[in-house]
Design an enzyme around this catalytic site. Structure first.
Site, mmCIF file in Angstrom:
data_model
loop_
_atom_site.group_PDB
_atom_site.id
_atom_site.type_symbol
_atom_site.label_atom_id
_atom_site.label_comp_id
_atom_site.label_asym_id
_atom_site.label_seq_id
_atom_site.Cartn_x
_atom_site.Cartn_y
_atom_site.Cartn_z
ATOM 1 N N LEU A 42 0.859 -1.160 0.050
ATOM 2 C CA LEU A 42 0.118 -0.065 0.005
ATOM 3 C C LEU A 42 0.787 1.295 -0.237
ATOM 4 C CD1 LEU A 42 -2.804 1.321 0.447
ATOM 5 C CD2 LEU A 42 -2.704 1.044 2.601
ATOM 6 N N ASP A 43 0.467 2.051 -1.296
ATOM 7 C CA ASP A 43 1.461 3.514 -1.034
ATOM 8 C C ASP A 43 2.894 3.454 -1.166
ATOM 9 O OD1 ASP A 43 -1.236 4.537 -0.849
ATOM 10 O OD2 ASP A 43 -1.247 5.128 0.862
ATOM 11 N N GLU A 44 3.398 2.195 -1.605
ATOM 12 C CA GLU A 44 4.743 1.968 -1.859
ATOM 13 C C GLU A 44 5.459 1.707 -3.010
ATOM 14 O OE1 GLU A 44 6.316 -0.547 1.340
ATOM 15 O OE2 GLU A 44 5.250 0.300 3.091
#
Length: 290
Positions: free
Chosen positions: A231-233
């Protein structure tokens, strides 16, 4: 040379070896192609070379894009290049996914409508019905696909079916507030872009801008990146920050943050659709252009 000649984009990357620039430029010269923009980068740490060239194929012996691809394949094979030649006039099909917040979607629709983004938007998918009117106003098919824990697998299959139906080249999560499954992330690898706030320091959970206000932050920002199961990486495409001060209320912080999200996401979509991004491992190499 004629202004109506087709414009193509050649992108390639390979190991850093002698002759990489020459093999591209010599090929274009021999096929009477006029280079209008060229950018390259050699990653000395990874020993990897990247190049992007825009060119016109307007000589007396102008060839189709298919023949150009066939002709370049032999040269590229000698360098074990990963490459492609794209028609710059082709508008990528970009499917939008959104929840309730429509600021990013509205901005992309405006740029699409006015021609500032050279894309097609064949469909808009949402897990809420709130922005259906916006899709209808633009004459774009709208699909309301609600999702919860018990229906997630089925809903994501519906999403995949729609992406296949519309032959989507790119998926944009324009504030789509659902975490995609690892399986869906894998199937969209390299062709799904997400946007989220980048408050410094980071604030997760509910009402991040209110948390930021309570801590007296001095910077707000946004990050656009490719979607991965982490997530979000995912690999970062672009980021932007704006200075704020003690006079900002939570409402003004949100407004500034949403402005930043709009600009950052639009820039990321443009870069992707103009074939200016190279994905290499978990990083990106980006040729901005003018």
């Amino acid at each position: 040379m004629t202004e109506t000649a087709p414009t193509y984009i050649l992108t390639a990357h390979c190991r850093s070896v002698l002759g990489t620039v020459d093999v591209v430029t010599r090929f274009l010269y021999e096929h009477q192609c006029y280079i209008t923009e060229i950018q390259s980068f050699d990653d000395s740490e990874e020993e990897h070379f990247f190049i992007r060239v825009e060119f016109r194929n307007d000589g007396a012996n102008a060839r189709s894009i298919g023949l150009l691809r066939e002709a370049f394949s032999e040269d590229a094979a000698r360098f074990d290049m990963h490459w492609d030649i794209h028609d710059a006039s082709t508008r990528p099909k970009v499917v939008m996914m959104v929840s309730r917040d429509d600021h990013c979607l509205s901005d992309l629709l405006y740029r699409y409508r006015t021609g500032h983004l050279n894309i097609e938007i064949p469909a808009i998918i949402s897990n809420h019905p709130d922005i259906k009117h916006l899709a209808e106003w633009h004459g774009i098919p709208f699909y309301y696909l609600p999702v919860d824990v018990t229906t997630k697998t089925m809903q994501e299959q519906q999403v995949l079916d729609l992406l296949q139906q519309y032959r989507a080249d790119l998926v944009v999560l324009a504030r789509y507030m659902q975490v995609l499954s690892p399986e869906l992330c894998a199937k969209l690898n390299g062709r799904a872009i997400n946007i989220h706030h980048s408050l410094l320091p980071g604030f997760k959970g509910a009402k991040p801008y209110h948390q930021a206000w309570e801590k007296g932050v001095k910077l707000v920002g946004a990050t656009a990146h490719y979607v991965t199961e982490h997530l979000d990486e995912g690999p970062i495409i672009c980021q932007q920050v704006e200075a704020v001060d003690h006079s900002y209320t939570p409402k003004r912080l949100i407004e500034r943050g949403q402005d930043t999200e709009r600009l950052t996401l639009a820039r990321a979509v443009r870069l992707h659709c103009e074939h200016r991004i190279f994905l290499h491992r978990n990083k990106t190499v980006i040729f901005e252009g003018s």
